[in-house]
Design an enzyme around this catalytic site. Structure first.
Site, PDB file in Angstrom:
ATOM      1  N   CYS A 209      37.230  34.106  41.386  1.00 51.26           N
ATOM      2  CA  CYS A 209      37.334  32.792  41.193  1.00 51.26           C
ATOM      3  C   CYS A 209      38.753  32.217  41.699  1.00 51.26           C
ATOM      4  O   CYS A 209      39.607  33.107  41.823  1.00 51.26           O
ATOM      5  CB  CYS A 209      36.782  32.025  39.852  1.00 51.26           C
ATOM      6  SG  CYS A 209      35.353  32.632  39.598  1.00 51.26           S
TER       7      CYS A 209
ATOM      8  N   GLY B 160      40.626  51.458  47.655  1.00 51.61           N
ATOM      9  CA  GLY B 160      41.539  52.509  47.189  1.00 51.61           C
ATOM     10  C   GLY B 160      42.648  52.464  46.818  1.00 51.61           C
ATOM     11  O   GLY B 160      43.429  53.165  46.812  1.00 51.61           O
TER      12      GLY B 160
END
Length: 615
Positions: free
Chosen positions: A2, A378
């Site tokens: 958000c 990653g």
């Protein structure tokens, strides 16, 4: 994921408070397209934009708790807490009652139970604001690594806050003014602690809590990288890394919306995809994976940084795992498209020299978002396990400077990654980036906790790891957050589970490099998950386009800016250097492209944001 915004103003309530908080909040609509709400208290105004990921029907914000006869406690929260089920159980046993399944409600009740110390108990990525009406205090709390952004600025009567700079710039008390220090942060490849670039704006340092009460601001650290002796043997260390990584991925694949994974065909993303596929397969789900390409592998040319193209390895890994794989092929004209480049600038609110690296990631995220709302990435593995070339160079380990800059200078010459080659020499002199970078280096090194009895090699590696985790990594996380959020895509970073980081940070270098290569420890921990060609592939950085048409379009755009007497950037340019680059003069090409990208972005930024440089 958000976006949050807000302000505290202890002056008598002014007309237009609700309109102001709505305006600030709505600047963050790309971070939260699913819902937007505001809350106003006696002195506080908070707003949220929501991207629904967990408990889609519940978890609305700002979330407020108020006991009878007491003042409200309001939370504006962005993030994911991956141990919220355990915390919910513990809080329930202490008498707390929950009405939703959201982690937002768990964070609110954690604050009610433990105050700002609740941050120590949270496993995840987050940035949030708590207005405690009982004590009339505001608390700002950011996760340990800065995965989620959070900025603030003191204003007349109080303080303003926002997930992104654009939210603060929507407040009338905050002007788009930038001084020398702000410009230094823009033109260099560094992440100054606290700098929000714009005058008066600061960024919350990861792992800290800010307390604000009627003009009094106090910042405390709730987490830092601690130096502790490593007593496990190699086999135990390998198995512990595997257990911690498996648990992190298991927690982070939980989502009420579709989830996928970036897959470059390198060790880090391949290991995550393999673990995620296993976790999802237990529920009968199939992982989606995504990679980026530039018109086909036949157009790839190897260099010192990228010896192999991602495409063949990504496809091999996707086939090996059985994922639903998408390769997003991009052409040069797409990367120079004005609307895409402007979307990147508006996502960052700042210019960079990354050019097509940013634009391609943004377009990749847009394609990703067509199918998924959440992405595994990653990021963090190279910083933690020693994956960069500079970790393997004994000379660079002992250099008193920021390692990625020192490495770049060896490759590119004295300018390194500063990219000021096309700027006015007098401006470059005044910026004095050498001193600026050294100050950042010394400040960071002073924070490192020493370990008694540590070898000289391990001491150097600890320093290098700390600098990467607290400096270089933040540049990468900012990029992934802004490009993802511009496409409404949440990124999760399993390698930055703080339990894993705390453990690996203290592993000696002989274990991290026991097979004589980068990331030996990680390779050993995941060797059963990926095929040998991927397991032993040399690290390759995120790929730039090698399309000659892109360079030609970039030059044309730069020439247009240089020739326009009304270009906002023109007075800051070294026009002779620009001409040398455009004319292909020997030596000008080496740094010209990145410097050209920076010039174009600076010009667009000065125009779009009406920035006033105070130099």
């Amino acid at each position: 994921m958000c976006g949050i915004a807000g302000f505290i103003d202890f002056r008598p309530p002014a007309v237009g408070r609700e309109e102001l908080i709505r305006t600030m909040t709505d600047t963050l609509v790309r971070r939260g397209p699913d819902d937007g709400r505001v809350w106003l208290g006696e002195f506080a105004a908070l707003g949220t934009r929501r991207l629904s990921v967990i408990d889609l029907g519940g978890g609305g914000q700002p979330m407020v708790h108020q006991e009878p006869g007491s003042a409200p406690v309001a939370l504006a929260y962005t993030g994911e807490v991956f141990n919220h089920h355990e915390l919910r159980a513990e809080l329930s046993s202490r008498g707390h009652v929950f009405t939703t399944d959201s982690d937002t409600e768990v964070v609110l009740h954690a604050y009610l139970e433990w105050g700002a110390d609740c941050a120590r108990r949270l496993l995840g990525m987050f940035a949030f604001a708590v207005w405690d009406g009982r004590s009339q205090e505001l608390f700002l709390i950011r996760d340990r690594f800065g995965i989620y952004p959070l900025y603030y600025a003191e204003i007349p009567g109080g303080i303003a806050l926002g997930s992104e700079l654009k939210a603060l710039l929507a407040h009338p008390a905050i002007e788009p003014e930038v001084g020398l220090d702000g410009l230094r942060a823009v033109v260099g490849f560094v992440k100054p602690p606290e700098s929000g670039v714009y005058r008066g704006v600061r960024e919350m340092v990861p792992g800290t809590v800010l307390r604000f009460h009627r003009g009094d601001t106090q910042i405390t650290r709730y987490w830092s990288l601690a130096a502790t002796p490593h007593t496990d043997d190699l086999d135990t260390t390998v198995s512990t890394v595997r257990e911690l990584l498996e648990d992190s991925v298991r927690r982070q694949v939980v989502s009420d919306v579709p989830l996928g994974s970036f897959l470059s065909g390198g060790l880090d993303s391949s290991a995550l995809a393999a673990l995620a596929q296993r976790a999802l397969a237990s529920n009968g789900e199939k992982l989606r994976t995504y990679s980026v390409g530039f018109g086909g592998d036949e157009n790839f040319t190897a260099d010192d940084i990228r010896t192999t193209a991602d495409g063949p390895f990504a496809r091999l890994m996707a086939q090996y795992l059985g994922t639903a794989h998408t390769t997003v092929e991009l052409q040069g004209h797409e990367l120079m498209a004005p609307e895409a480049r402007m979307a990147v600038l508006r996502a960052r609110d700042l210019p960079t020299s990354l050019g097509d690296l940013d634009t391609s990631l943004y377009l990749l995220c847009e394609a990703f978002r067509k199918d998924c709302t959440v992405a595994l990435t990653g990021d963090g593995a190279d910083e933690l396990f020693g994956g960069y070339d500079w970790f393997l160079d004994p000379e660079l380990r002992t250099v008193q400077g920021l390692p990625w800059l020192e490495f770049a200078r060896r490759k590119l010459g004295a300018q390194g990654t500063r990219y000021t080659a096309l700027l006015d020499p007098e401006l470059v002199r005044r910026l004095d980036s050498d001193t600026y970078e050294q100050d950042i280096y010394r400040t960071a090194v002073a924070e490192i906790e020493p370990l008694e009895g540590e070898s000289a090699t391990d001491r150097d590696i600890r320093r290098m790891t700390y600098l990467n985790l607290t400096g270089y990594l933040r540049i990468i996380l900012d990029r992934k957050d802004r490009m993802g959020m511009a496409a409404h895509l949440e990124s999760r970073v399993p390698f930055l589970d703080h339990r894993l980081v705390e453990y690996v940070y203290n592993v000696p270098w002989e274990f991290k490099s026991f097979d004589g290569r980068e990331k030996s420890l990680l390779r050993a921990a995941v060797r059963d998950l990926v095929p040998p060609s991927v397991l032993y592939r040399k690290k390759a950085g995120y790929p730039p386009t090698q399309d000659p048409a892109y360079g030609a379009t970039l030059r044309a755009a730069l020439a247009k800016v240089a020739d326009d007497p009304d270009s906002p950037i023109r007075d800051l340019l070294d026009l002779n250097a620009v001409r040398a680059f455009l004319d292909g003069v020997s030596g000008a090409e080496r740094l010209g492209r990145a410097s050209g990208e920076l010039v174009l972005q600076l010009n667009a930024w000065l125009d779009e944001y009406r920035v006033r440089l105070v130099l």
